[in-house]
Write a protein that holds these residues in place. Sequence first.
Motif, PDB file in Angstrom:
ATOM      1  N   ASP A  80       8.682   1.109  -5.042  1.00 59.27           N
ATOM      2  CA  ASP A  80       8.915  -0.151  -4.409  1.00 59.27           C
ATOM      3  C   ASP A  80       7.912  -0.413  -3.062  1.00 59.27           C
ATOM      4  O   ASP A  80       7.888   0.705  -2.297  1.00 59.27           O
ATOM      5  N   LEU A  81       7.683  -1.568  -2.857  1.00 66.52           N
ATOM      6  CA  LEU A  81       7.090  -1.901  -1.628  1.00 66.52           C
ATOM      7  C   LEU A  81       7.875  -1.656  -0.344  1.00 66.52           C
ATOM      8  O   LEU A  81       9.044  -1.812  -0.219  1.00 66.52           O
ATOM      9  N   PRO A  82       7.320  -1.216   0.750  1.00 64.09           N
ATOM     10  CA  PRO A  82       8.197  -1.316   2.007  1.00 64.09           C
ATOM     11  C   PRO A  82       8.386  -2.554   2.350  1.00 64.09           C
ATOM     12  O   PRO A  82       7.678  -3.520   2.214  1.00 64.09           O
ATOM     13  N   ALA A  83       9.530  -2.727   3.161  1.00 63.49           N
ATOM     14  CA  ALA A  83      10.144  -4.101   3.380  1.00 63.49           C
ATOM     15  C   ALA A  83       8.964  -5.132   4.176  1.00 63.49           C
ATOM     16  O   ALA A  83       8.847  -6.311   3.749  1.00 63.49           O
ATOM     17  N   ASP A  84       8.240  -4.373   4.933  1.00 60.78           N
ATOM     18  CA  ASP A  84       7.114  -5.305   5.700  1.00 60.78           C
ATOM     19  C   ASP A  84       5.905  -5.630   4.740  1.00 60.78           C
ATOM     20  O   ASP A  84       5.223  -6.361   5.246  1.00 60.78           O
ATOM     21  N   MET A  85       5.810  -5.350   3.610  1.00 54.75           N
ATOM     22  CA  MET A  85       5.029  -5.700   2.698  1.00 54.75           C
ATOM     23  C   MET A  85       4.941  -6.539   1.589  1.00 54.75           C
ATOM     24  O   MET A  85       4.298  -6.917   0.858  1.00 54.75           O
ATOM     25  N   GLN A  86       6.659  -6.803   1.694  1.00 57.54           N
ATOM     26  CA  GLN A  86       7.126  -7.792   0.576  1.00 57.54           C
ATOM     27  C   GLN A  86       6.616  -9.111   0.510  1.00 57.54           C
ATOM     28  O   GLN A  86       6.870  -9.858  -0.294  1.00 57.54           O
TER      29      GLN A  86
ATOM     30  N   THR B 204      -1.756  -8.689  -4.695  1.00 61.14           N
ATOM     31  CA  THR B 204      -2.132  -7.276  -4.463  1.00 61.14           C
ATOM     32  C   THR B 204      -3.311  -7.256  -4.775  1.00 61.14           C
ATOM     33  O   THR B 204      -4.186  -6.544  -3.995  1.00 61.14           O
TER      34      THR B 204
ATOM     35  N   THR C 230       2.766  -0.889  -5.881  1.00 58.38           N
ATOM     36  CA  THR C 230       3.901  -0.458  -6.796  1.00 58.38           C
ATOM     37  C   THR C 230       3.083   0.090  -8.159  1.00 58.38           C
ATOM     38  O   THR C 230       2.026  -0.342  -8.297  1.00 58.38           O
TER      39      THR C 230
ATOM     40  N   VAL D 173       3.599   3.482  -5.322  1.00 58.99           N
ATOM     41  CA  VAL D 173       4.971   3.850  -4.949  1.00 58.99           C
ATOM     42  C   VAL D 173       5.982   2.987  -6.013  1.00 58.99           C
ATOM     43  O   VAL D 173       5.464   1.934  -6.491  1.00 58.99           O
TER      44      VAL D 173
ATOM     45  N   VAL E 147      -0.817   0.068   0.093  1.00 58.10           N
ATOM     46  CA  VAL E 147       0.355   0.495  -0.782  1.00 58.10           C
ATOM     47  C   VAL E 147       0.276  -0.521  -1.990  1.00 58.10           C
ATOM     48  O   VAL E 147       0.289  -1.519  -1.943  1.00 58.10           O
TER      49      VAL E 147
END
Length: 437
Positions: free
Chosen positions: A278-284, A289, A230, A276, A228
Amino acid sequence: MNTTVVKFGGTSLASAAQIRKAAAIIKANPSRRFVVASAPGKRDSADTKVTDLLYRCYDLASGGKDFTPALDQIRARFAEIIEELGVEFDLDKELQIIRSHLENDPQRDYMASRGEYLNSRILAKFLGFTFLDAAAMVCFFPNGRFDANRTDALLRAELAKTEYAVVPGFYGASDDGRIHTFSRGGSDVTGSLVACAADASLYENWTDVSGMLFTDPRIVKNPHTISVITYRELRELSYMGATVLHEDAVFPVRKAGIPINIRNTNRPEDNGTMIVPDLPADMQKRIVTGIAGRKGFTSVLVEKSMMSTEVGFGAKIMGIFAANNTPFEHCPTGIDTISVIVNSAQFREKKEAILQQIRHELQPEYICVEGGLAMIAIVGHGLVYAKGSAARVFGTLAKAGINVRMIDQGSSEMNIIVGVAEEDYEAAIQSLYEEFC
Ligand code: ADP
Ligand code: ASP
Ligand code: MG
């Protein structure tokens, strides 16, 4: 029904066997309604892309030389595809039209566009889809600038009337009927425009790698796929050299909030990369990247005491580059120095004029021009939060014995850009990969 727009790149449509793979992917999901196609690309590393053969025909024809052998190579490529797919297509008639253009009024963009045009017509026949010519929907101004608003309106109207269609990538036309192309790799841009105009829920970009990789697979062996990413990270990486997606393909879909999924035509079972907002929370927590870069830059360093107190100094120097039609890529500044990083090929033609104007108008104490630079971007939203990332970059390069010739921390804070000598480029990418992957 949801609509998915699918774009297939040159290697994905390089032969009848590849076209069959693409067709199986398209037919596997009825939401894949609109297909954007490239010209046939390379079948193996020694092969030549049809687009390059077309440019060759144009160069020969406009130079008054015999273009028939090059045109015959193009004929052979398409004849093989048509025969192996078993579609009915009057190739001789189409090639006769192209030949007469070459003989009477060779136009570079027209020629380049014929690979996408012919391949899309053949693909549409094979799929049983409608062929929609991009020349009637993708609009350019007569000066070659792309007209986004009219394109969106025309594409929207046409797609609304069509259930399943193939649209050739890479080109469009101005009102006077002249064909214009995007820059190389521009079918990605067409795909993005079609996705917006179709109000697609997804833009799938099918290529020959299983997504955006952490770094260039031609330099590092088997880098992992970024699952994933951004839009902003992708834009930075593609601009800086991760050529898997054309840098201008990001804007239209990003504005419309349509995710992009980069997928591998040869491995459709792989999930590829999702792009996407924004990154999903678990990837922040991820710090870096991806890493990308390019060779071919020149730095123009200008030094003048008390530069920092001279109002408008930066604007004046930028003005000189702009007046000479030479865009700058980066511009790190010091207290009494400013460096302008430019594309070497663009700078070469204007070098003397630019330097003379800088000397005359800015009266600097010192100017230094250094070519042979490669720029590398280390990109990731996490760089904002992770302390000491820049130190890690420089430490890694120092350990690998690589001298950093330029540093620029992008103002978005999501990238660190370093300049190294071109001959150190591959080693720099390799060592940064090992440190951050
Ligand atoms: P297409 O013809 O499908 O549009 P491209 O050749 O334009 O494909 O882009 C895919 C190629 O991009 C890959 O084969 C790979 O060599 C190259 N590439 C460079 N950097 C990256 C990266 N970071 N991730 C994936 N591919 C990359
Ligand atoms: N065929 C064009 C090129 O080779 C456009 C594309 O493939 O996207 O650049
Ligand atoms: Mg491409």
